[in-house]
Design an enzyme around this catalytic site. Structure first.
Site, PDB file in Angstrom:
ATOM      1  N   GLU A  91      42.513  33.674  37.360  1.00  0.00           N
ATOM      2  CA  GLU A  91      41.286  32.909  37.610  1.00  0.00           C
ATOM      3  C   GLU A  91      40.696  32.542  36.240  1.00  0.00           C
ATOM      4  OE1 GLU A  91      39.540  34.722  41.816  1.00  0.00           O
ATOM      5  OE2 GLU A  91      39.038  35.779  39.974  1.00  0.00           O
TER       6      GLU A  91
ATOM      7  N   HIS B 275      40.783  35.952  34.293  1.00  0.00           N
ATOM      8  CA  HIS B 275      40.918  37.134  35.137  1.00  0.00           C
ATOM      9  C   HIS B 275      42.342  37.255  35.659  1.00  0.00           C
ATOM     10  CE1 HIS B 275      39.666  39.362  39.060  1.00  0.00           C
ATOM     11  NE2 HIS B 275      40.078  40.204  38.145  1.00  0.00           N
TER      12      HIS B 275
ATOM     13  N   SER C  67      36.422  41.524  36.153  1.00  0.00           N
ATOM     14  CA  SER C  67      36.460  41.153  37.568  1.00  0.00           C
ATOM     15  C   SER C  67      35.062  41.168  38.155  1.00  0.00           C
ATOM     16  CB  SER C  67      37.366  42.111  38.342  1.00  0.00           C
ATOM     17  OG  SER C  67      36.894  43.423  38.216  1.00  0.00           O
TER      18      SER C  67
ATOM     19  N   ASN D 280      37.858  38.207  44.785  1.00  0.00           N
ATOM     20  CA  ASN D 280      36.995  39.321  45.193  1.00  0.00           C
ATOM     21  C   ASN D 280      35.858  38.861  46.098  1.00  0.00           C
ATOM     22  OD1 ASN D 280      38.375  41.383  43.998  1.00  0.00           O
ATOM     23  ND2 ASN D 280      37.326  41.176  42.032  1.00  0.00           N
TER      24      ASN D 280
END
Ligand SMILES: C/C=C/C(=O)SCCNC(=O)CCNC(=O)[C@H](O)C(C)(C)COP(=O)(O)OP(=O)(O)OC[C@H]1O[C@@H](n2cnc3c(N)ncnc32)[C@H](O)[C@@H]1OP(=O)(O)O
Length: 661
Positions: free
Chosen positions: A156, A144, A123, A195
């Protein structure tokens, strides 16, 4: 490589993410070699997979045989060479430390076959840097997953600098085959998409408190109940782990500069090892206090907080779009799935007004001079264009795009409305009611649609009732609540009034407002795993979308009171006995059977259906009036082409083809 050529997936790491990814891959039918560095670690992961598959079987999401077969496909291993020797794809999920990842990839490169595609579940580390530990950086990308992988739909798929398109394509196909939604991240930017959006939001919240703009209580009340995110900003930090957010932020700070400087209170929490829920102390006290008990009090809502948080989101989205990392649609999909948001950040920004947010950012920059308020160049372009989305958009066929519903045409003359908030159990928000209202208009105006099929996305719920956020929103103001109740009653009631048959197809939970919605359909079919109930009394509420009136008309006063007063959940078979459900199907055949049912009704005589619905609805209140509508309707249809067609078909021993004329 094609998807068909992938048989064996090696998952490195049997921790939280590793064992979850292994479970997802084995459920999708792949042979999985799951590896960790010690027997006890890999066995721990294997035991968790067994437990989780058992839970899925208990709740009838899969059969016992499927659970056994999925477990059989997982081989727990410690030896790395054995793990990757026959792997077509490697998914590495070892701890987020560059040196551990480097050692792992160096060894994998030595033992893996030439054709194997490499992916990493990181991440916060650079995909490009990791790919360079191997001799095949062009066949290396990020994959991800979100925690827990079995429940979270997003993956992702991240391109490193060297990754080729064929690798991204095959990894997306694989994620899709795992039953996940892949979102491509076209550039290896710190934080990727989710994120990149969430971490600056949490940081901005902390800065606002550090700079005395608001209290934690105000920021969280505003985030959760004014903006409408699933958690307060600080609540989210505590939930994710302040250290985890900080780790990503620190990396962004290092790579992308001073705008990502961590707020002092975040640094302090990390230094004191107060990481949030997992340590018992974070921004909230989970040991001796009430934890994150975010207040709904609208006196705490703060417009500056709202504007600054939304401006931070808009700025990050502008960066991602402007730098061609992802489109607004892709960003919104990713954050909705990865953050369980009701709508994406681009949509939130558009609804507030990107120009206003850009101005707010400029003003804050002027006032404080802090680089986090410096707007990315592309934000001005978006502000000028009026938002991230084209406001008049729809799909190629002109079907409007709804945020909370999916419209489709699954069968002959059948229009389907799918409640589409699977992350929130298809719970019913104000926006969903508005969308439903518009979707009913759409089908009413469409001559090619002669029956409506109403479903819920995913296999867990038709709908778990009113969205708790909508009930709590606006500080739970009584006047708003009355309006919300009336609007729901009226909109659901439109299904009783539309002149074509409506079939509610229920697979999974059908609770509270979800059941009140289904009550308004003409026919209800359900999968055998469905459960029904009016749990409002458990919440101190009452059924407010017609449940006190409409349910009793179907199941009788006694049963309706039993359902409402006990607030219990009733299985599909029992609801069939009560007369609420018309047919119960096996989950495997449910979807096709529901479409077939709707198609059958769509082929019925439209004029007769219209007058029958009208007469029956009218007769509920007043049977004299109902009989009047019945006889007028009879008079209206008797000379119609449909009746001619019906009688001819009868004598010709044929199926009638009604046209509503
Ligand atoms: C006028 C009308 C009034 C009403 O309708 S009042 C509402 C009446 N409905 C209810 O009381 C049902 C509430 N939901 C539940 O009891 C449970 O859920 C279920 C039994 C349906 C499923 O339980 P499980 O399988 O354990 O899932 P999970 O973790 O509870 O839920 C998954 C995610 O769905 C969100 N969610 C569930 N129901 C609602 C809701 N009604 N409004 C908003 N979100 C909801 C959760 O929070 C969670 O989300 P995250 O994964 O992010 O934690």
């Amino acid at each position: 490589m094609d998807l068909e050529e992938i048989n064996t997936v090696a998952v490195l790491g049997a921790g939280n993410m590793g064992h979850g990814i292994a479970e997802v891959a084995s459920l999708a039918g792949y042979d999985v070699n799951m590896r960790d560095i010690k027997d006890e670690f890999v066995q721990g992961g294997y035991d968790k997979i067994e437990w989780s598959l058992g839970k899925l079987a208990d709740s009838e999401q899969i059969s016992e045989d499927e659970a056994d077969a999925a477990l059989d496909r997982v081989t727990p291993l410690v030896d790395l060479e054995e793990t990757v020797a026959d792997a077509d794809v490697v998914i590495e999920a070892v701890p987020e430390k560059m040196d551990i990842k480097e050692d792992t990839w160096t060894d994998v490169e030595e033992y893996a076959p030439e054709h194997t595609v490499f992916t990493t579940n990181t991440s916060s580390l650079s995909i490009t840097d990791l790919s360079e530990f191997t001799d095949r950086p062009e066949r290396f990308c990020g994959m991800h997953f979100f925690n827990p992988p079995i429940r979270m739909d997003l993956v992702e798929v991240i391109s490193g600098e060297h990754t080729d398109d064929a690798t991204l394509d095959i990894v997306e196909d694989l994620a899709d085959d795992f039953g996940k939604t892949p979102v491509r991240v076209r550039k290896d930017v710190p934080g990727f998409i989710v994120n990149r959006v969430l971490v600056p939001l949490m940081n901005e919240a902390a800065w606002l408190v550090d700079e005395g703009v608001a209290t934690i209580e105000e920021v969280d009340a505003t985030t959760k109940f004014d903006i409408g995110l699933p958690m307060g900003s600080f609540e989210l930090s505590d939930y994710v782990g302040i250290d985890v957010g900080y780790h990503v932020l620190d990396y962004m700070h290092e790579v992308a500069g001073e705008r990502y400087e961590p707020a002092p209170m975040m640094v302090e929490k990390v230094e004191n090892e107060e990481f949030g829920q997992k340590t018992g102390q974070g921004f909230y006290d989970y040991e001796d206090g009430d934890g994150a008990d975010v207040s709904m009090d609208d006196d705490l809502f703060n417009e500056t907080v709202k504007e600054r948080l939304l401006a931070a989101l808009a700025n990050e989205v502008a960066f991602l779009v402007g730098d061609d990392v992802a489109s607004p649609e892709e960003i919104d999909t990713a954050v909705k799935l990865g953050g369980r948001w009701p709508k994406g950040p681009a949509k939130f920004a558009d609804e507030y007004g990107v120009a206003e947010l850009a101005d707010a950012l400029d003003e804050a920059y002027e006032a404080s001079g802090h680089p986090r308020y410096e707007a990315f160049d592309y934000l001005a372009t978006v502000a000028e264009e009026g938002g991230f989305y084209d406001q008049a958009e729809g799909d190629a066929e002109g079907t409007p795009d709804f945020d909370t519903l999916e419209i489709s045409y699954p069968g002959d003359m059948v229009g389907q409305i799918e409640l589409s908030r699977p992350q929130q159990m298809n719970s019913i928000s104000l926006e969903l009611i508005e969308d439903l209202d518009a979707a009913i208009d759409l089908f009413e105006e469409d001559d090619d649609v002669r029956a409506v099929l109403l479903t819920g996305a995913g296999s867990k719920a038709f709908s778990a009732g009113a969205d708790f956020m909508s009930i709590a929103g606006g500080g739970a103001d009584p006047f708003n609540a009355v309006e919300l109740s009336k609007y729901g009653q009226e909109t659901f009631g439109r299904l009783e009034q539309v002149e074509m048959p409506v079939v509610a197809a229920i697979d999974g939970y059908c609770l509270g407002g979800g059941m009140e919605l289904a009550t308004c359909a003409d026919i209800r079919v359900a999968s055998s795993r469905s459960e029904f109930g009016q749990p409002e009394f458990n919440l101190g509420l009452l059924p407010g979308w017609g449940g006190t009136q409409r349910l009793q008309r179907i199941v009788g006063m006694g049963r309706a009171k039993e359902i409402i007063f006990t607030a219990e959940r009733f299985p599909a078979e029992e609801m069939e006995e009560f007369g609420f459900v018309n047919e119960v199907y096996d989950p495997d055949e449910f979807e096709a059977a529901a479409v077939e049912y709707a198609e059958k009704l769509a082929g019925g005589p439209p004029l007769a259906q219209r007058f029958t619905k009208r007469a029956m609805l009218k007769g509920w209140d007043d049977s004299e009036a109902g009989l009047e509508v019945e006889s007028l309707g009879f008079g209206h249809v008797v000379g119609s082409e449909d009746v001619h067609e019906g009688i001819n078909a009868f004598f010709g021993d044929d199926d009638p083809e009604f046209e509503g004329k």
